[in-house]
Design a protein around this motif. Structure first.
Motif, PDB file in Angstrom:
ATOM      1  N   ASP A  41      -0.345  14.256  -5.172  1.00  0.00           N
ATOM      2  CA  ASP A  41       0.687  15.290  -5.056  1.00  0.00           C
ATOM      3  C   ASP A  41       2.102  14.743  -5.216  1.00  0.00           C
ATOM      4  OD1 ASP A  41       1.157  13.978  -2.679  1.00  0.00           O
ATOM      5  OD2 ASP A  41       0.799  15.711  -1.380  1.00  0.00           O
ATOM      6  N   ILE A  42       2.255  13.440  -5.477  1.00  0.00           N
ATOM      7  CA  ILE A  42       3.599  12.925  -5.720  1.00  0.00           C
ATOM      8  C   ILE A  42       4.169  13.505  -7.009  1.00  0.00           C
ATOM      9  CG2 ILE A  42       3.200  10.779  -4.464  1.00  0.00           C
ATOM     10  CD1 ILE A  42       2.976   9.325  -7.101  1.00  0.00           C
ATOM     11  N   MET A  43       3.317  14.078  -7.862  1.00  0.00           N
ATOM     12  CA  MET A  43       3.830  14.703  -9.080  1.00  0.00           C
ATOM     13  C   MET A  43       4.452  16.060  -8.761  1.00  0.00           C
ATOM     14  SD  MET A  43       0.240  15.831 -10.853  1.00  0.00           S
ATOM     15  CE  MET A  43      -1.069  16.537  -9.860  1.00  0.00           C
ATOM     16  N   ASP A  44       4.187  16.596  -7.581  1.00  0.00           N
ATOM     17  CA  ASP A  44       4.793  17.858  -7.154  1.00  0.00           C
ATOM     18  C   ASP A  44       5.926  17.537  -6.178  1.00  0.00           C
ATOM     19  OD1 ASP A  44       2.953  19.390  -8.667  1.00  0.00           O
ATOM     20  OD2 ASP A  44       1.439  19.085  -7.124  1.00  0.00           O
ATOM     21  N   LYS A  45       5.698  17.802  -4.903  1.00  0.00           N
ATOM     22  CA  LYS A  45       6.720  17.529  -3.901  1.00  0.00           C
ATOM     23  C   LYS A  45       6.294  16.432  -2.923  1.00  0.00           C
ATOM     24  CE  LYS A  45       8.772  22.160  -4.063  1.00  0.00           C
ATOM     25  NZ  LYS A  45       9.163  23.365  -3.271  1.00  0.00           N
ATOM     26  N   GLY A  46       5.124  15.860  -3.165  1.00  0.00           N
ATOM     27  CA  GLY A  46       4.681  14.785  -2.305  1.00  0.00           C
ATOM     28  C   GLY A  46       5.553  13.551  -2.480  1.00  0.00           C
ATOM     29  N   LYS A  47       5.557  12.694  -1.509  1.00  0.00           N
ATOM     30  CA  LYS A  47       6.400  11.508  -1.552  1.00  0.00           C
ATOM     31  C   LYS A  47       5.556  10.239  -1.521  1.00  0.00           C
ATOM     32  CE  LYS A  47      10.368  13.667   0.736  1.00  0.00           C
ATOM     33  NZ  LYS A  47      11.311  13.593   1.872  1.00  0.00           N
ATOM     34  N   ALA A  48       5.987   9.268  -2.297  1.00  0.00           N
ATOM     35  CA  ALA A  48       5.360   7.952  -2.256  1.00  0.00           C
ATOM     36  C   ALA A  48       6.111   7.099  -1.236  1.00  0.00           C
ATOM     37  CB  ALA A  48       5.402   7.294  -3.628  1.00  0.00           C
ATOM     38  N   GLY A  49       5.406   6.138  -0.654  1.00  0.00           N
ATOM     39  CA  GLY A  49       6.031   5.176   0.242  1.00  0.00           C
ATOM     40  C   GLY A  49       5.916   3.790  -0.361  1.00  0.00           C
ATOM     41  N   TRP A  50       6.841   2.915  -0.033  1.00  0.00           N
ATOM     42  CA  TRP A  50       6.780   1.566  -0.580  1.00  0.00           C
ATOM     43  C   TRP A  50       7.530   0.595   0.323  1.00  0.00           C
ATOM     44  CZ3 TRP A  50       9.501   5.569  -2.847  1.00  0.00           C
ATOM     45  CH2 TRP A  50      10.899   5.461  -2.840  1.00  0.00           C
ATOM     46  N   GLY A  51       7.272  -0.681   0.114  1.00  0.00           N
ATOM     47  CA  GLY A  51       7.918  -1.704   0.916  1.00  0.00           C
ATOM     48  C   GLY A  51       7.438  -3.068   0.487  1.00  0.00           C
ATOM     49  N   VAL A  52       7.783  -4.078   1.279  1.00  0.00           N
ATOM     50  CA  VAL A  52       7.351  -5.440   0.978  1.00  0.00           C
ATOM     51  C   VAL A  52       6.782  -6.080   2.235  1.00  0.00           C
ATOM     52  CG1 VAL A  52       8.976  -5.824  -0.912  1.00  0.00           C
ATOM     53  CG2 VAL A  52       9.649  -6.392   1.426  1.00  0.00           C
ATOM     54  N   PHE A  53       5.915  -7.038   2.005  1.00  0.00           N
ATOM     55  CA  PHE A  53       5.358  -7.860   3.079  1.00  0.00           C
ATOM     56  C   PHE A  53       5.714  -9.307   2.781  1.00  0.00           C
ATOM     57  CE2 PHE A  53       2.014 -10.756   4.487  1.00  0.00           C
ATOM     58  CZ  PHE A  53       2.018 -10.506   5.857  1.00  0.00           C
ATOM     59  N   GLU A  54       6.280  -9.995   3.760  1.00  0.00           N
ATOM     60  CA  GLU A  54       6.671 -11.379   3.567  1.00  0.00           C
ATOM     61  C   GLU A  54       5.923 -12.290   4.540  1.00  0.00           C
ATOM     62  OE1 GLU A  54      10.907 -11.263   3.982  1.00  0.00           O
ATOM     63  OE2 GLU A  54      11.201 -10.755   1.864  1.00  0.00           O
ATOM     64  N   PRO A  55       5.574 -13.491   4.110  1.00  0.00           N
ATOM     65  CA  PRO A  55       4.816 -14.409   4.976  1.00  0.00           C
ATOM     66  C   PRO A  55       5.637 -14.904   6.152  1.00  0.00           C
ATOM     67  CG  PRO A  55       5.527 -15.528   2.983  1.00  0.00           C
ATOM     68  CD  PRO A  55       5.873 -14.085   2.796  1.00  0.00           C
ATOM     69  N   GLU A  56       4.945 -15.328   7.177  1.00  0.00           N
ATOM     70  CA  GLU A  56       5.603 -15.913   8.347  1.00  0.00           C
ATOM     71  C   GLU A  56       6.227 -17.250   7.941  1.00  0.00           C
ATOM     72  OE1 GLU A  56       6.617 -15.683  12.456  1.00  0.00           O
ATOM     73  OE2 GLU A  56       5.687 -14.225  11.095  1.00  0.00           O
ATOM     74  N   PRO A  57       7.502 -17.460   8.214  1.00  0.00           N
ATOM     75  CA  PRO A  57       8.149 -18.723   7.820  1.00  0.00           C
ATOM     76  C   PRO A  57       7.618 -19.910   8.631  1.00  0.00           C
ATOM     77  CG  PRO A  57       9.629 -17.413   9.189  1.00  0.00           C
ATOM     78  CD  PRO A  57       8.434 -16.543   8.891  1.00  0.00           C
ATOM     79  N   GLY A  58       7.697 -21.066   8.021  1.00  0.00           N
ATOM     80  CA  GLY A  58       7.282 -22.282   8.705  1.00  0.00           C
ATOM     81  C   GLY A  58       5.986 -22.839   8.166  1.00  0.00           C
ATOM     82  N   ASP A  59       5.723 -24.090   8.498  1.00  0.00           N
ATOM     83  CA  ASP A  59       4.505 -24.756   8.048  1.00  0.00           C
ATOM     84  C   ASP A  59       3.311 -24.353   8.903  1.00  0.00           C
ATOM     85  OD1 ASP A  59       5.974 -26.131   6.113  1.00  0.00           O
ATOM     86  OD2 ASP A  59       6.398 -27.814   7.479  1.00  0.00           O
ATOM     87  N   ASN A  60       2.147 -24.354   8.285  1.00  0.00           N
ATOM     88  CA  ASN A  60       0.885 -24.082   8.979  1.00  0.00           C
ATOM     89  C   ASN A  60       0.908 -22.739   9.729  1.00  0.00           C
ATOM     90  OD1 ASN A  60      -0.148 -26.683   8.219  1.00  0.00           O
ATOM     91  ND2 ASN A  60       1.100 -27.575   9.866  1.00  0.00           N
ATOM     92  N   MET A  61       1.483 -21.727   9.079  1.00  0.00           N
ATOM     93  CA  MET A  61       1.560 -20.405   9.695  1.00  0.00           C
ATOM     94  C   MET A  61       0.731 -19.379   8.938  1.00  0.00           C
ATOM     95  SD  MET A  61       3.411 -20.863  12.326  1.00  0.00           S
ATOM     96  CE  MET A  61       3.935 -19.240  12.860  1.00  0.00           C
ATOM     97  N   GLU A  62      -0.239 -19.872   8.137  1.00  0.00           N
ATOM     98  CA  GLU A  62      -1.043 -18.947   7.340  1.00  0.00           C
ATOM     99  C   GLU A  62      -1.811 -17.964   8.215  1.00  0.00           C
ATOM    100  OE1 GLU A  62      -1.045 -22.206   6.995  1.00  0.00           O
ATOM    101  OE2 GLU A  62      -0.588 -22.721   4.904  1.00  0.00           O
ATOM    102  N   HIS A  63      -2.306 -18.429   9.369  1.00  0.00           N
ATOM    103  CA  HIS A  63      -3.092 -17.552  10.232  1.00  0.00           C
ATOM    104  C   HIS A  63      -2.238 -16.410  10.785  1.00  0.00           C
ATOM    105  CE1 HIS A  63      -1.067 -20.340  12.907  1.00  0.00           C
ATOM    106  NE2 HIS A  63      -1.430 -19.624  13.978  1.00  0.00           N
ATOM    107  N   VAL A  64      -0.965 -16.691  11.053  1.00  0.00           N
ATOM    108  CA  VAL A  64      -0.063 -15.644  11.537  1.00  0.00           C
ATOM    109  C   VAL A  64       0.243 -14.658  10.404  1.00  0.00           C
ATOM    110  CG1 VAL A  64       2.200 -15.151  12.539  1.00  0.00           C
ATOM    111  CG2 VAL A  64       0.940 -17.210  13.219  1.00  0.00           C
ATOM    112  N   THR A  65       0.469 -15.195   9.210  1.00  0.00           N
ATOM    113  CA  THR A  65       0.742 -14.338   8.052  1.00  0.00           C
ATOM    114  C   THR A  65      -0.412 -13.379   7.791  1.00  0.00           C
ATOM    115  OG1 THR A  65       2.200 -15.928   6.953  1.00  0.00           O
ATOM    116  CG2 THR A  65       1.085 -14.328   5.544  1.00  0.00           C
TER     117      THR A  65
END
Length: 219
Positions: A41-65
């Motif tokens: 329905d975004i072709m009518d009056k519906g709205k799309a949402g968007w954003g970004v996801f960024e990793p947790e800063p620092g070394d060895n933080m993959e599990h937090v990300t």
């Protein structure tokens, strides 16, 4: 649903029941992942949402990300009743000057979270080749050099931002713009009405791309 064809590529797979479709699209990346969500329905009056996801800063933080990424999925799923998750197919640039193992590993980890989440919540997962969605939304998957025959720096990033702006999306990053383009591609594959609405737009993009390459056609 058909697990072998979660995002259809043939009209016979497209659903007429668009009210049930809710797509979450991702442009997975090491440093900044773009996401977009929407329904036909975004072709009518519906709205799309968007954003970004960024990793947790620092070394060895993959599990937090990855934990943060899983929580993002939970939040978007709850708010938008997601039925399909689509992301750009991962590819490895074998150019030794550009290849980064850690970057590729990070994308694989994010893809793993997506697949696991889809499996746990009975959501349709799918990936799409970069050339496929670019050809559909931009009209071409080949970069166009400038008049001097050189490829402009950041060509694809600028094209994504231009595409988003032309469709009324005010984005801060090209990652969001590309996620929105992937969203449009997926909705066109899943819903006949959206496909009927967006296909002429994609066709105009295709004609414009051919014109830039010096290929003139009568319509």
């Amino acid at each position: 649903h058909d697990r072998k064809n979660p995002v259809a590529v043939k009209p016979s797979y497209r659903s007429e029941f668009s009210a049930m479709i809710s797509v979450l699209a991702f442009d997975l990346a090491k440093n900044r992942t773009g996401w977009a969500v929407g329904k036909p329905d975004i072709m009518d009056k519906g709205k799309a949402g968007w954003g970004v996801f960024e990793p947790e800063p620092g070394d060895n933080m993959e599990h937090v990300t990855l934990g943060n990424f899983a929580r993002l999925l939970q939040d978007l799923h709850k708010r938008h009743e997601i039925t399909h998750i689509v992301w750009e197919k991962l590819f490895v640039d074998l150019n030794p000057q550009k290849f980064q193992f850690n970057g590729t590993r990070g994308q694989i980890h994010l893809e793993g979270v997506l697949l696991a989440y889809c499996g746990l919540h009975d959501i349709n997962p799918s990936d799409v080749a970069i050339s496929t969605w670019r050809k559909a939304t931009y009209g071409t998957a080949k970069a166009q050099p400038n008049e001097g025959g050189k490829l402009e720096d950041g060509y694809w990033k600028k094209l994504a931002l231009s595409w988003a702006a032309s469709h009324g999306y005010t984005v801060a990053y090209h990652d969001e713009a590309e996620a929105l383009a992937i969203l449009w591609w997926a909705l066109g594959q899943l819903d006949t009405r959206f496909a009927g609405w967006s296909d002429p737009i994609f066709r105009r993009n295709d004609l414009h791309a051919m014109f830039r390459r010096g290929i003139h056609v009568e319509t």
